[in-house]
Design an enzyme around this catalytic site. Structure first.
Site, PDB file in Angstrom:
ATOM      1  N   ASP A 130      94.401  32.531  52.169  1.00  0.00           N
ATOM      2  CA  ASP A 130      93.689  32.474  50.887  1.00  0.00           C
ATOM      3  C   ASP A 130      93.128  33.832  50.468  1.00  0.00           C
ATOM      4  O   ASP A 130      92.879  34.712  51.301  1.00  0.00           O
ATOM      5  CB  ASP A 130      92.502  31.513  51.007  1.00  0.00           C
ATOM      6  N   ASP A 131      92.884  33.913  49.176  1.00  0.00           N
ATOM      7  CA  ASP A 131      92.034  34.936  48.530  1.00  0.00           C
ATOM      8  C   ASP A 131      92.723  36.272  48.263  1.00  0.00           C
ATOM      9  O   ASP A 131      92.109  37.173  47.716  1.00  0.00           O
ATOM     10  CB  ASP A 131      90.732  35.203  49.309  1.00  0.00           C
ATOM     11  N   HIS A 165      94.707  29.442  43.399  1.00  0.00           N
ATOM     12  CA  HIS A 165      93.369  29.465  44.008  1.00  0.00           C
ATOM     13  C   HIS A 165      92.345  29.966  42.984  1.00  0.00           C
ATOM     14  O   HIS A 165      91.351  30.583  43.362  1.00  0.00           O
ATOM     15  CB  HIS A 165      93.408  30.359  45.252  1.00  0.00           C
ATOM     16  N   HIS A 203      87.676  32.838  41.535  1.00  0.00           N
ATOM     17  CA  HIS A 203      87.113  32.315  42.777  1.00  0.00           C
ATOM     18  C   HIS A 203      85.676  31.828  42.614  1.00  0.00           C
ATOM     19  O   HIS A 203      84.793  32.083  43.441  1.00  0.00           O
ATOM     20  CB  HIS A 203      87.201  33.353  43.907  1.00  0.00           C
ATOM     21  N   TYR A 228      86.456  27.466  47.941  1.00  0.00           N
ATOM     22  CA  TYR A 228      85.483  26.807  48.830  1.00  0.00           C
ATOM     23  C   TYR A 228      85.843  25.341  49.104  1.00  0.00           C
ATOM     24  O   TYR A 228      85.046  24.595  49.654  1.00  0.00           O
ATOM     25  CB  TYR A 228      84.057  26.881  48.249  1.00  0.00           C
ATOM     26  N   HIS A 282      92.471  33.553  55.939  1.00  0.00           N
ATOM     27  CA  HIS A 282      92.277  34.437  54.780  1.00  0.00           C
ATOM     28  C   HIS A 282      92.919  35.796  55.026  1.00  0.00           C
ATOM     29  O   HIS A 282      92.470  36.536  55.909  1.00  0.00           O
ATOM     30  CB  HIS A 282      90.780  34.617  54.520  1.00  0.00           C
TER      31      HIS A 282
HETATM   32 NI    NI Z   1      88.990  31.240  48.776  1.00  0.00          NI
END
Ligand code: NI
Length: 296
Positions: free
Chosen positions: A101-102, A152, A156, A193, A247
């Protein structure tokens, strides 16, 4: 002279034995950053890459049509028909989905892609749209190497605190950024989250066709416990059908990946993307042996 030689030989065999023992135990290693085990670091862009598992890999061009992984041959509406939300998928074989993620991150993501390519592992990247706009070429490479891109959001933020129209904007902007970068559409959503109300999951699924994909294995890597802890948490918790959260934004998480991926492979797990895993429930698709075939 012979005695000295003997002593040296004994030391050599002892050292070799220790190395083999630690390799066979599948150790997660120390917390020092590790380089990819198969030493195939290649900086983007390059031309031809040879790895032990994939002798013919060719890095895709930066312009022109994006090459696709032929293994990702799923119905266009597959994510819409599978269901509304998932933390794992009941499967009969040892299939798992690794998710990151991210990102994309300018250093960590390409480093991770090298590690995945060296092992012919396909993963799913839940990208943040604002990062996609900063580093579109990394998303392009990610898709070209057979990985899946998931939505995603764009900034965020917490979806549970947003209005429906704000969520719609977040999802559309991320989707469009991915489309501009790599010519593909995300098939699934991971809310930032993990926060998304049931009511929101339902309308997002109806409107965007995205199942909400959470996770069943969480190494809490964002707390930066060190690569060996990340590795051991993942290895001890993964079971068939697991969706593993991590991540690629964090360097120590990427440092943990060579030992983690090798440990999972040694345990017989087979890596597929999230959409492939979702499609396996109810016999939607049969998992093909070719999921680990080289990308042409
Ligand atoms: Ni995230």
């Amino acid at each position: 002279m012979l005695t000295v030689l003997n002593r040296h030989m004994k030391r050599l065999f002892l050292a070799l034995g220790l190395v083999l023992l630690s390799a066979s135990l599948g150790s997660c290693g120390s917390d020092k950053p590790t380089s990819p085990a198969l030493t195939t670091r290649v900086s983007w862009p390059s031309v031809t890459v040879k790895t032990p598992n994939n002798s013919g890999y060719r890095t895709p061009a930066l312009s022109g049509p994006v090459p696709r992984n032929p293994d990702l041959d799923l119905r266009a509406d597959c994510s819409k028909v599978v269901g509304i939300s998932f933390t794992r998928v009941p499967v009969t074989d040892k299939y798992i989905a690794m998710t990151f993620d991210d990102g994309p991150h300018p250093q960590n993501t390409p480093r991770l892609l090298d590690m995945l390519r060296a092992r012919n592992i396909k993963a799913t990247f839940y990208v943040v749209g604002s990062n996609v706009d900063l580093y579109p070429q990394i998303v392009r490479r990610t898709v070209a190497e057979g990985h899946e891109i998931g939505n995603h959001s764009y900034t965020h933020g917490w979806f549970t605190k947003m209005s429906d129209s704000e969520i719609r904007e977040e999802l559309s902007r991320c989707r469009d950024a991915v489309g501009r970068a790599a010519g593909v559409q995300p098939r699934t959503l991971r809310p930032p989250y993990g926060g998304l109300l049931q009511r929101q999951r339902e309308w997002v699924h109806a409107e965007f066709g995205y199942p909400t994909v959470l996770w069943s294995v969480d190494p809490l890597d964002w707390k930066r416990p060190g690569p060996s802890v990340v590795c051991s948490r993942i290895l001890s918790s993964t079971t068939p059908g697991s969706i593993i959260l991590s991540h690629d934004l964090h360097a120590p998480t990427v440092d943990a990946m060579p030992a983690t991926l090798d440990g999972l492979l040694r345990r017989g797990f087979k890596f597929v993307t999230v959409s492939q895993l979702l499609a396996m429930q109810g016999g939607g698709i049969t998992a093909q042996a070719s999921v680990h075939a080289p990308v042409p």
